[in-house]
Design an enzyme around this catalytic site. Structure first.
Site, PDB file in Angstrom:
ATOM      1  CE  LYS A  48       2.144   3.684 -17.016  1.00 25.53           C
ATOM      2  NZ  LYS A  48       2.921   3.343 -15.782  1.00 25.53           N
ATOM      3  CE  LYS A  78      -6.584   6.152 -10.710  1.00 28.34           C
ATOM      4  NZ  LYS A  78      -5.450   6.194  -9.742  1.00 28.34           N
ATOM      5  CE  LYS A 123      -1.724   1.502  -7.070  1.00 25.80           C
ATOM      6  NZ  LYS A 123      -2.217   2.793  -7.577  1.00 25.80           N
ATOM      7  CB  THR A 130      -0.605  12.609  -8.850  1.00 24.11           C
ATOM      8  OG1 THR A 130       0.073  11.597  -9.595  1.00 24.11           O
ATOM      9  CG2 THR A 130      -1.925  12.050  -8.339  1.00 24.11           C
ATOM     10  CG  ASN A 168       4.400  12.436  -5.909  1.00 22.26           C
ATOM     11  OD1 ASN A 168       3.290  12.445  -6.434  1.00 22.26           O
ATOM     12  ND2 ASN A 168       5.496  12.829  -6.543  1.00 22.26           N
ATOM     13  CB  SER A 211       2.470   7.290 -16.236  1.00 28.22           C
ATOM     14  OG  SER A 211       3.083   7.324 -14.976  1.00 28.22           O
TER      15      SER A 211
END
Ligand SMILES: NC(=O)C1=CN([C@@H]2O[C@H](COP(=O)(O)OP(=O)(O)OC[C@H]3O[C@@H](n4cnc5c(N)ncnc54)[C@H](O)[C@@H]3O)[C@@H](O)[C@H]2O)C=CC1
Ligand SMILES: O=C(O)CCC(=O)C(=O)O
Length: 411
Positions: free
Chosen positions: A66, A90, A102, A185, A216, A344
């Site tokens: 992810k 994380k 990523k 976030t 964001n 998410s």
């Protein structure tokens, strides 16, 4: 310092604190798969343009990989590798059932039209569609991408595999996105900051904040901190930087940024040199843009007492050492910005269940995860007599190591 060198260094320090076997340590460090693809698209003027795209899938011991996809001119393989590895730790710190990945494309999204961005995203998806999936690797937004990018990936992926909402998160709500993901976030940064300040008998109200990056993450963090009584005294983005020691009027600044695509030209503050943003007077500094911005060149000049890492790897290990000697407390990225990937996860769960949570439930669950995450990090700090970064790294690495051993993959 190179992002991968810095991330590996933190991982190795954590592995040593945990007393990990050297073979296990090596297997945790090496990425599961590294993908590099060439993406050629016709530009609007008919000429061809080529871009290099990456997806690094770091680890899947705890679940599907992810992590976000970044569009930025400085995207390079080492940085994507480092960011993928950070995602592994994380998701483990957040204790959600994922590994880490990523992606990124080396491009300047500000210089591409909407239709060029759509073509680029579709070509990238065509190149990686066989390697992502609901139970394999689930992309999401990062710098330079957003819900529309996820919508294009979802649509292109679905041409090959059938309509499949859970293949990406951070989607528009109309396509199965979760309420609360856009703010998640920044909201996670707020909850993380509250948890940290609580340890010092302080609250958000009355603290002075400086925020680097007003996209964001930075803009949501600013809005929520402002609503909680925090005073934001300086902000910056790619267009410029400004300060107002009485506190910026955040609702007006948000409107200005929407209308003008950046903080530059906002009349409610004085323009300052963008390079000075990190060393402005404040209680709490929130880097929310690029990596490596806090380094040995500026660490000595930082005035903040607390740094909340909303960006990924904003602090070089050399700066960590300098700041620690100065008594600055750093809340590390793999915990502080985990609110995005946590929501998410909620989005993925809702898609798989075919059910929509209301926003209050999303935000309440997020608070629960962030609070538990902080407790977990603090416990590791006690166990290993270490700072918050190593507390978070030992928590994440230990969970992934245990899953790896249980699955019999450590050899
Ligand atoms: N979007 C998400 O859910 C998550 C993002 N992050 C991290 O947060 C950081 C920001 O990401 P987003 O807000 O999503 O990106 P974004 O693309 O929405 O915003 C990035 C912001 O940084 C600014 N910026 C770019 N270069 C700059 C520079 N040299 N100096 C000052 N400002 C600069 C841009 O102008 C923009 O305001 C990144 O490090 C990202 O990896 C971490 C966790 C989740
Ligand atoms: O929401 C996600 O899946 C990933 C967000 C991300 O890229 C990050 O946490 O750095």
């Amino acid at each position: 310092m190179n992002a991968l060198v810095a991330t590996n260094r933190n991982f190795k320090l954590a592995a040593r604190l945990l007393g990990l076997d050297s073979k296990l340590e090596k297997s945790l460090l090496i990425p599961f798969r590294e993908i590099k693809v060439e993406c050629t698209i016709p530009k609007d003027d008919g000429s061809l343009a080529s871009f290099v795209g990456f997806r690094v899938q770091h680890d899947n011991a705890r679940g599907p990989m992810k992590g976000g996809i970044r569009y930025h001119p400085e995207v390079d393989p080492d940085e994507v590798n480092a960011l993928a590895q950070l995602m592994t730790w994380k998701t483990a710190v957040a204790n959600i059932p994922y590994g880490g990945a990523k992606g990124g494309i080396g491009c300047d999204p500000g210089k591409l039209s909407i239709s060029e961005l759509e073509r680029l995203t579709r070509v990238f998806t065509q190149k990686i569609h066989d390697l992502i999936g609901i139970h394999t690797d689930v992309p999401a937004p990062d710098m330079g991408t957003g819900p529309q990018t996820m919508a294009w990936i979802l649509d292109e992926y679905s041409k090959f595999h059938g309509y499949s909402t859970a293949v990406v998160t951070g989607k528009p709500i109309d396509l199965g996105g979760s309420l609360g993901r856009d703010a998640a976030t920044g909201r996670g940064v707020l909850f993380a900051t509250e948890a940290l300040l609580n340890e010092y008998g302080k609250s958000i109200s009355g603290q002075q904040f400086v925020i680097q990056g007003f996209g964001n993450v930075g803009s949501w963090a600013a809005q929520l901190i402002h609503e909680s009584g925090g005073k934001i005294v300086a902000v910056s983005d790619i267009t410029g930087a400004l300060k107002n020691s009485k506190g910026l009027d955040i609702p007006s600044l948000l409107k200005h940024v929407k209308d003008n695509k950046g903080v530059k030209g906002f009349h409610g503050g004085d323009p300052i040199e963008p390079s000075s943003i990190l060393v402005e007077d404040c209680d709490i500094l929130i880097p929310a843009a690029l990596g490596g911005v806090i380094n040995k060149e500026n660490a000595n000049d930082i005035k903040a007492k607390f740094i909340i890492e909303a960006a990924n790897h904003p602090t070089d290990p050399e700066a960590d050492e300098i700041l620690s000697k100065k008594g600055v407390v750093i809340l590390p990225d793999i915990y502080a910005n985990s609110g995005g990937v946590t929501v998410s996860y909620f989005e993925w769960v809702q898609n798989i269940q075919g059910f929509l949570w209301d926003e209050e439930k999303v935000n309440n669950e997020l608070r629960t995860y962030m609070t538990k995450g902080f407790k977990g990090v603090k416990e590791m700090c006690k166990t290993h007599n270490c700072d918050l970064r190593m507390g978070a790294f030992t928590l994440g690495v230990n969970r992934v190591a245990r899953a790896t051993v249980l699955r019999g993959w450590e050899a």
